[in-house]
Design a protein around this motif. Structure first.
Motif, short mmCIF file in Angstrom:
data_model
loop_
_atom_site.label_atom_id
_atom_site.label_comp_id
_atom_site.label_asym_id
_atom_site.label_seq_id
_atom_site.Cartn_x
_atom_site.Cartn_y
_atom_site.Cartn_z
N ASN A 16 0.89 -1.17 -0.12
CA ASN A 16 0.01 0.15 0.11
C ASN A 16 0.86 1.34 0.06
N ARG A 17 1.83 1.27 0.83
CA ARG A 17 2.87 2.36 0.87
C ARG A 17 3.66 2.63 -0.68
N CYS A 18 3.97 1.41 -1.14
CA CYS A 18 4.75 1.62 -2.36
C CYS A 18 3.67 2.31 -3.33
N MET A 19 2.41 1.65 -3.55
CA MET A 19 1.43 2.26 -4.59
C MET A 19 1.23 3.71 -4.28
N TRP A 20 1.09 3.88 -2.87
CA TRP A 20 0.93 5.35 -2.51
C TRP A 20 1.95 6.26 -2.87
N GLY A 21 3.17 5.74 -2.70
CA GLY A 21 4.29 6.43 -3.27
C GLY A 21 4.39 6.87 -4.64
N ILE A 22 3.80 5.92 -5.59
CA ILE A 22 3.90 5.95 -6.87
C ILE A 22 2.80 6.89 -7.31
N SER A 23 1.64 6.96 -6.51
CA SER A 23 0.66 8.10 -6.64
C SER A 23 1.01 9.17 -6.51
N ILE A 24 1.76 9.64 -5.46
CA ILE A 24 2.43 10.82 -5.30
C ILE A 24 3.01 11.41 -6.69
N GLN A 74 -6.63 0.77 -6.83
CA GLN A 74 -6.86 -0.64 -6.93
C GLN A 74 -6.75 -1.29 -5.72
N ILE A 75 -5.32 -1.07 -5.04
CA ILE A 75 -4.99 -1.65 -3.79
C ILE A 75 -5.83 -1.03 -2.51
N ASP A 76 -6.29 0.22 -2.78
CA ASP A 76 -6.84 0.90 -1.61
C ASP A 76 -8.37 0.57 -1.67
N ARG A 77 -9.01 0.73 -2.64
CA ARG A 77 -10.69 0.42 -2.87
C ARG A 77 -10.93 -0.51 -3.75
N GLY A 78 -10.08 -0.85 -4.79
CA GLY A 78 -10.66 -1.90 -5.74
C GLY A 78 -11.43 -1.05 -6.70
N HIS A 79 -11.62 -1.30 -7.93
CA HIS A 79 -12.43 -0.69 -8.78
C HIS A 79 -12.93 -1.37 -9.95
N ALA A 155 0.08 -5.82 -11.36
CA ALA A 155 0.76 -6.19 -10.14
C ALA A 155 -0.23 -6.14 -8.90
N ALA A 156 -0.72 -4.83 -9.03
CA ALA A 156 -1.85 -4.44 -8.08
C ALA A 156 -3.10 -5.43 -8.02
N PHE A 157 -3.58 -5.64 -9.26
CA PHE A 157 -4.52 -6.61 -9.16
C PHE A 157 -4.23 -7.79 -8.77
N ALA A 158 -2.90 -8.38 -8.96
CA ALA A 158 -2.43 -9.76 -8.56
C ALA A 158 -2.30 -9.52 -7.28
N TRP A 159 -1.76 -8.45 -6.45
CA TRP A 159 -1.80 -8.55 -5.12
C TRP A 159 -3.24 -8.66 -4.50
#
Length: 181
Positions: A16-24, A74-79, A155-159
């Motif tokens: 979640n933190r990695c994906m959040w960092g990428i979203s920054i 996707q990781i946080d809420r799914g869509h 990767a987010a979908f797979a996770w």
């Protein structure tokens, strides 16, 4: 089984933190786009000049805005499902729909990432420019962002699949422990 659930939670927080960092990065590109558009509009109104290739920069800066935010969402809420419709089904059917959606999302995003990587190689080898203007810039870095974005979303979908399966296993094991005296 509490230890297994704790490890899953720890890994989930890291992902979640990695994906959040990428979203920054997505947010930074959005701010740059807003500043660029505002400056371009003000310069054209007050000084009758515009930022060279401003339109192309805005167009290409929208790529990371979209692609780097999708994985975190996707990781946080799914869509992948429509909750309004999905909530009408029994719980087991909802889980199947979610897993099928995540599997399809993984396959489509990873394949799209592969295709975008091939396109990146083509744009890099030909050094394709954003326009025919003398101050045009090469576009392969932006195509690379699309490729990376698709792979990260895949990767987010797979996770999400792994997380849901492990979470269900942990919950089922805890239920069995509670039932067994």
């Amino acid at each position: 089984m509490g230890e297994r659930h704790e490890k899953l939670s720890r890994i989930d927080r890291i992902v979640n933190r990695c994906m959040w960092g990428i979203s920054i990065i997505s947010g930074i590109c959005l701010v740059i786009t807003a500043v660029l558009c505002t400056c371009d509009a003000l310069l054209s109104k007050f000084f009758s000049v515009s930022i060279p290739n401003g339109t192309e920069w805005v167009t290409y800066l929208n790529i990371p805005v979209v692609f780097f935010a999708m994985a975190y969402i996707q990781i946080d809420r799914g869509h992948t499902t429509v909750d309004l419709l999905c909530s009408k089904f029994p719980q087991k059917v909802q889980k199947v729909i979610k897993v099928v959606g995540d599997v399809l999302g993984t396959v489509v995003c990873l394949f799209s990432g592969y295709c975008a990587m091939r396109l990146t190689a083509d744009k890099f080898s030909t050094m394709t420019k954003s326009s025919s203007a003398s101050n045009a810039f090469v576009i392969w870095p932006f195509v690379l962002i699309i490729a990376i974005g698709f792979v990260v979303v895949g990767a987010a979908f797979a996770w999400c699949i792994v997380r849901d399966i492990l979470k269900n296993d942990a919950e089922n094991a805890e239920e069995k422990e509670e039932v067994t005296p």
